[in-house]
Design an enzyme around this catalytic site. Structure first.
Site, PDB file in Angstrom:
ATOM      1  N   ARG A  29     100.741  75.522 136.071  1.00 36.63           N
ATOM      2  CA  ARG A  29      99.826  75.351 137.212  1.00 36.63           C
ATOM      3  C   ARG A  29     100.396  74.366 138.222  1.00 36.63           C
ATOM      4  O   ARG A  29     100.216  74.527 139.439  1.00 36.63           O
ATOM      5  CB  ARG A  29      98.448  74.923 136.702  1.00 36.63           C
ATOM      6  N   GLY A  97     102.698  85.211 129.307  1.00 35.14           N
ATOM      7  CA  GLY A  97     101.441  85.830 129.733  1.00 35.14           C
ATOM      8  C   GLY A  97     100.801  85.058 130.870  1.00 35.14           C
ATOM      9  O   GLY A  97     100.205  85.646 131.780  1.00 35.14           O
ATOM     10  N   SER A 169      88.828  83.609 128.457  1.00 38.37           N
ATOM     11  CA  SER A 169      90.269  83.554 128.719  1.00 38.37           C
ATOM     12  C   SER A 169      90.542  82.793 129.999  1.00 38.37           C
ATOM     13  O   SER A 169      90.107  83.188 131.076  1.00 38.37           O
ATOM     14  CB  SER A 169      90.833  84.976 128.834  1.00 38.37           C
ATOM     15  N   ASP A 317      95.543  78.584 120.566  1.00 37.82           N
ATOM     16  CA  ASP A 317      96.988  78.662 120.290  1.00 37.82           C
ATOM     17  C   ASP A 317      97.371  77.955 118.992  1.00 37.82           C
ATOM     18  O   ASP A 317      98.530  78.010 118.579  1.00 37.82           O
ATOM     19  CB  ASP A 317      97.780  78.052 121.454  1.00 37.82           C
TER      20      ASP A 317
HETATM   21  C1  S3P Z   1      96.708  79.923 128.653  1.00 39.75           C
HETATM   22  C2  S3P Z   1      95.542  80.484 128.195  1.00 39.75           C
HETATM   23  C3  S3P Z   1      95.386  81.050 126.835  1.00 39.75           C
HETATM   24  C4  S3P Z   1      96.477  80.571 125.908  1.00 39.75           C
HETATM   25  C5  S3P Z   1      97.835  80.649 126.535  1.00 39.75           C
HETATM   26  C6  S3P Z   1      97.889  79.802 127.798  1.00 39.75           C
HETATM   27  C7  S3P Z   1      96.759  79.406 130.029  1.00 39.75           C
HETATM   28  O1  S3P Z   1      95.443  82.456 126.902  1.00 39.75           O
HETATM   29  O2  S3P Z   1      96.457  81.315 124.703  1.00 39.75           O
HETATM   30  O3  S3P Z   1      98.826  80.197 125.630  1.00 39.75           O
HETATM   31  O4  S3P Z   1      97.700  78.652 130.364  1.00 39.75           O
HETATM   32  O5  S3P Z   1      95.848  79.726 130.811  1.00 39.75           O
HETATM   33  P1  S3P Z   1      94.149  83.351 127.237  1.00 39.75           P
HETATM   34  O6  S3P Z   1      93.721  83.080 128.625  1.00 39.75           O
HETATM   35  O7  S3P Z   1      94.610  84.764 127.062  1.00 39.75           O
HETATM   36  O8  S3P Z   1      93.111  82.960 126.213  1.00 39.75           O
END
Ligand code: S3P
Length: 430
Positions: A29, A97, A169, A317
């Protein structure tokens, strides 16, 4: 594909004062918001893991200039919300992700074409969770069958939305807020339980009047981000490996300095304490809008507990390493409501059942979690990481209390979030 292998011997005792790398979520971020801000931001304490470097490269492709000053510091010359340029090539999000989902929200509102891809693991992960709500805002996405990457985005022309997310999420919530903040009107995201709120906290630091309320967050755009200096705290998700290490190895004491303890992330501390773990928060303070402390952990006799509900997103996590703690606890630990573990870097329920099970742990999968019956010790053996950094590190922690050595295949994936993990682990073995 990386095929490196590590062999670890069991430990007798752990001791030392350590520091873990910068928080991964906050580092992503900090790079994103500095790039979107007007003016020059300094980010220090940054995680130089591969995931965050994917985010940095993405913004460089979009025209952002970055000065690479020191090991954990960057100077980022933001281009403002109107200053990004179309990337001439595909943006590679690697294993991340967070990069793919948050960038999708940012790019959906930018008036140009973008293509996002990732490694073999990321290309298997579900992207419908952001494609669908962003599409209701008017975003134009093309993707592979089942909502998988690569994703092509023709950005621009969005309208605000009020979205009730079926899952808790932070990636979904952030993607929508990042799209919504660039357009005229109010975008609201509701979620079942509060997910990590780093986007909300840091955006406020960059001058965005974003509203958080129990159950969600709201932003009215278009906003302006003003450059900031951000200091990133140590990652509680990385500290978690050393918390469990300190608890399960007899006669151990570790002090982990400068760890972020944001209440939306500190579920692992509460869970391990409820299992009987001795963890003390020392010198609680604040750093760039995030609560921070030093964590003192001492070996403890752990007992099994039931985990579920709102504690799940607060420790999402950490379940691979929590399952290691449970494997050495007295009695049964049950983890429920954690179906999300099936769509992380790998299916973490299947991966932990296979790896811990192969060392003799009594662990069984549940549709939405795991049931683990603890025991005194586990056997040595050979396990796979499934290319998942947190599976590799969890098995390294399990190996501290096995009867013989454990070999972990495909071990280089720890670079995703924790450069220096293996050396740090060896340095505390006494
Ligand atoms: C994250 C959110 C989580 C987490 C990932 C990092 C983030 O995922 O598991 O390692 O930085 O916003 P989800 O939003 O899919 O729960």
């Amino acid at each position: 594909m990386k095929t490196e292998q590590k062999t670890l011997q069991p430990a007798v005792k752990l001791a030392g004062e350590i520091q873990v790398p910068g928080d991964k979520s906050i580092s992503h971020r900090a790079i994103m918001f500095s790039s979107l801000a007007e003016g020059t931001s300094r980010v220090s304490g940054l995680l130089r893991g591969e995931d965050c470097m994917s985010t940095l490269k993405a913004f460089q492709q979009l025209g952002v200039e970055v000065e690479d000053r020191a090991a954990d510091e960057l100077i980022i010359h933001g281009r403002g919300l109107q200053g990004l340029q179309e990337s001439a090539d595909v943006i590679d999000c690697g294993n991340s992700g967070t990069t793919m989902r948050l960038m999708s929200g940012i790019l959906a509102a930018q008036p140009f074409f973008s293509v996002l891809t990732g490694d073999q693991y990321l290309r298997r992960r579900p992207m419908k969770r952001i494609i669908e709500p962003l599409s209701t805002m008017g975003a134009k996405f093309l993707c592979r069958e089942g909502g998988r990457a690569p994703l092509a985005i023709q950005g621009g022309g969005l309208v605000p939305t009020e979205y009730h997310s079926p899952i808790s999420s932070a990636q979904v919530k952030s993607a929508l807020l990042l799209a919504g903040m660039q357009i005229e009107g109010t975008t609201t995201v509701y979620e079942p339980h509060l997910s990590r709120d780093h986007s909300e906290r840091m955006l406020r630091g960059f001058g965005v009047a974003l509203e958080s309320f129990s159950g969600g967050a709201r932003v009215t755009g278009p906003v302006k981000l003003t450059a900031q200096d951000v200091v990133v705290p140590g990652d509680i998700s990385s500290a978690a490996f050393y918390l469990v290490a300190g608890l399960i190895v007899p006669n151990s004491e570790l002090l982990i300095r400068n760890v972020g303890i944001n209440p939306t992330r500190s579920g692992v501390i509460d869970i391990l304490k409820a299992m009987g773990g001795s963890i003390e928060l020392v010198d609680e303070r604040e750093l760039s809008g995030e609560p921070v402390a030093d964590l003192l952990v001492k070996s403890s006799s752990l007992r099994g507990i039931d985990i579920g509900g709102e504690d799940i997103p607060r420790a999402i996590d950490e379940f691979p390493v929590i399952s290691v703690a449970a494997a050495f606890a007295e009695g049964v630990t049950t983890i429920r409501d954690a179906r999300e573990l099936r769509v992380k870097e790998t299916d973490r329920i299947a991966a932990m059942c296979e790896t811990l099970g192969s060392l003799g742990a009594k662990i069984e999968p549940l549709e939405d979690g795991m049931r683990i019956e603890g025991q005194e010790t586990l056997n040595g053996g050979e396990v796979n990481s499934f290319g998942d950094h947190r599976i590799a590190m969890s098995m390294a922690i399990a190996s501290l209390r096995t009867s013989t050595a454990v070999t972990i295949n495909d071990s280089a994936c720890t670079e995703t979030s924790f450069p220096g993990f293996w050396e740090l682990l060896e340095s505390i073995k006494k």
